[in-house]
Design an enzyme around this catalytic site. Structure first.
Site, PDB file in Angstrom:
ATOM      1  CG  HIS A  90      -2.386   0.029   0.893  1.00  6.32           C
ATOM      2  ND1 HIS A  90      -3.019  -0.993   0.225  1.00  6.32           N
ATOM      3  CD2 HIS A  90      -3.340   0.986   1.118  1.00  6.32           C
ATOM      4  CE1 HIS A  90      -4.301  -0.691   0.073  1.00  6.32           C
ATOM      5  NE2 HIS A  90      -4.527   0.513   0.593  1.00  6.32           N
TER       6      HIS A  90
ATOM      7  N   GLY B 145      -5.472   5.023  -4.256  1.00  6.32           N
ATOM      8  CA  GLY B 145      -5.320   4.391  -5.563  1.00  6.32           C
ATOM      9  C   GLY B 145      -4.563   3.078  -5.563  1.00  6.32           C
ATOM     10  CG  ASN B 146      -2.291   2.006  -2.226  1.00  5.30           C
ATOM     11  OD1 ASN B 146      -1.087   1.982  -2.395  1.00  5.30           O
ATOM     12  ND2 ASN B 146      -2.882   2.948  -1.493  1.00  5.30           N
TER      13      ASN B 146
ATOM     14  NE  ARG C 207      -9.002  -3.380  -9.110  1.00  6.07           N
ATOM     15  CZ  ARG C 207      -9.226  -2.715  -7.990  1.00  6.07           C
ATOM     16  NH1 ARG C 207      -8.962  -3.260  -6.805  1.00  6.07           N
ATOM     17  NH2 ARG C 207      -9.724  -1.481  -8.018  1.00  6.07           N
TER      18      ARG C 207
END
Length: 378
Positions: free
Chosen positions: A193, A198-199, A204
């Site tokens: 993280h 936006g992690n 993904r």
């Protein structure tokens, strides 16, 4: 320290073999299919991945609206926030797709921070900087009670060294199968993280990039984000991440995470294959209809969009067929006169849906749901 890549069980190996066979068959089919409708499928899959990954984070835009936004359509009824998030994610995904065949490619902290700026630059603040490691603690809160931290990320002071270790692993790594490595990269990044926000989408996207770099399928066919974005799968996704514990504990067995991702790969391959098959059948039915009606064969593109996605806009048809505004307007007007299409809305916001004389067989094929097979049984 990163999570050790687990060894695969016999069932895992079997499922991985099935995934490989499906992906190779899909590659062959895409390469031999007519370019016009595979190009439409590529755009749909990109839009579906963007819509799904954003939906996991609470930004709700339908796939068809994302398609229109990606085509540059301005008159799409979405909030300004959702528009910005969609276009930012699309820009980052477009760049990721261009990296799939770069010869001198390598992973770096600069690359991932640059990708993060593309995703979050429009939200950049001193408190939540984009393209830079976070400067303080970050928590993933419980969906039912935001006062409870479901996960506490590593200390901010540990992020630079953890990310350096991850970049080294990405470039040198281990001998695991590329799909397994991509799943592990997702887990490593989302667990570290490293940014204030936006992690999840970055993790993904990193997985998508690694699958695309593998080279079996074109980047648009490589993402499992659409699968992860289905409501039931999203719940399972968070549950599987939650099994890793409430803090960063990398010295543990993560076989369950790998198996979860193998299921995602398998069912996403089934989904893409099913849509490809339906798309081809619908195209053939519409081509026969257009020929029998004495229409120009190019209008199949517009009718195909209506059958597969529910609507078509003039600008989308115009771009797909390389037409002038006047040509596209004339074709669509003639289809409306023939009652094949129906207009909805006025002027720039207008789009077209199926009219009373739209070929029912094509709609029937397009709307027939497919059944997904669970790769792990029992």
């Amino acid at each position: 320290m990163l999570f050790p890549t687990p060894s695969l069980a016999v069932d895992d190996e079997r499922v991985l073999d099935e995934i490989e066979r499906m992906r190779l068959a899909l590659r062959h089919q895409v390469r031999t299919a007519p370019a016009k409708w595979t190009e439409g499928l590529r755009k749909y899959l990109t839009a579906d991945a963007v819509a799904a990954s954003n939906s996991i984070e609470g930004f709700k835009v339908s796939t068809i609206d994302v398609e229109d936004l990606l085509e540059g359509e301005r008159d799409v009824e979405v909030s300004e926030e959702n528009r910005e998030e969609t276009l930012a994610y699309q820009r980052m995904m477009t760049y990721i797709q261009t990296l799939h065949d770069v010869d001198d490619f390598s992973y770096s902290k600069g690359l991932v921070n640059g990708l993060h700026w593309m995703l979050q630059g429009h939200r950049h603040t001193v408190r939540k900087p984009a393209g830079q490691w976070r400067r303080g603690p970050v928590y993933v809160t419980d969906a039912r009670d935001p006062s409870i931290a479901a996960y506490t990320a590593p200390d901010a002071g540990d992020v630079p060294s953890l990310m350096e270790e991850l970049v080294d692993w990405l470039n040198d790594g281990d001998e695991a199968h590329p799909l397994v490595r991509a799943a592990m990269a997702h887990l490593h990044l989302v667990s570290i993280h490293p940014w204030a926000d936006g992690n999840g989408r970055m993790s993904r996207s990193l997985q998508t990039l690694m699958i695309a770099r593998e080279g079996v399928l074109a980047p648009e066919f490589s993402s499992i984000e659409a699968w992860l974005g289905r409501p039931g799968n999203t719940w399972e996704y968070y549950r599987e991440l939650g099994r890793r514990g409430s803090e960063y504990l990398p010295d543990q067995d993560v076989s369950g995470w790998v198996r979860f991702n193998l299921t995602a790969y398998h069912q996403q391959a089934q989904t893409v294959q099913g849509r490809l098959d339906r798309s081809g059948q619908v195209w053939s039915l519409l081509a026969d209809f257009v020929e029998a009606a004495g229409m120009d064969e190019r209008v199949v593109t517009a009718l195909h969009d209506v059958a597969m996605s529910g609507r078509v806009r003039r600008s989308r048809y115009e771009h797909a067929e390389g037409l002038s505004v006047q040509q596209a307007q004339r074709d669509l007007r003639e289809l409306v006169t023939a009652q094949v299409l129906e207009p909805v809305g006025r002027t720039r916001a207008r789009y077209y849906t199926a009219g009373p004389r739209f070929p029912e067989r094509a709609l029937g094929v397009a709307r027939t749901p497919m059944r997904l097979v669970a790769p792990f049984v029992g």
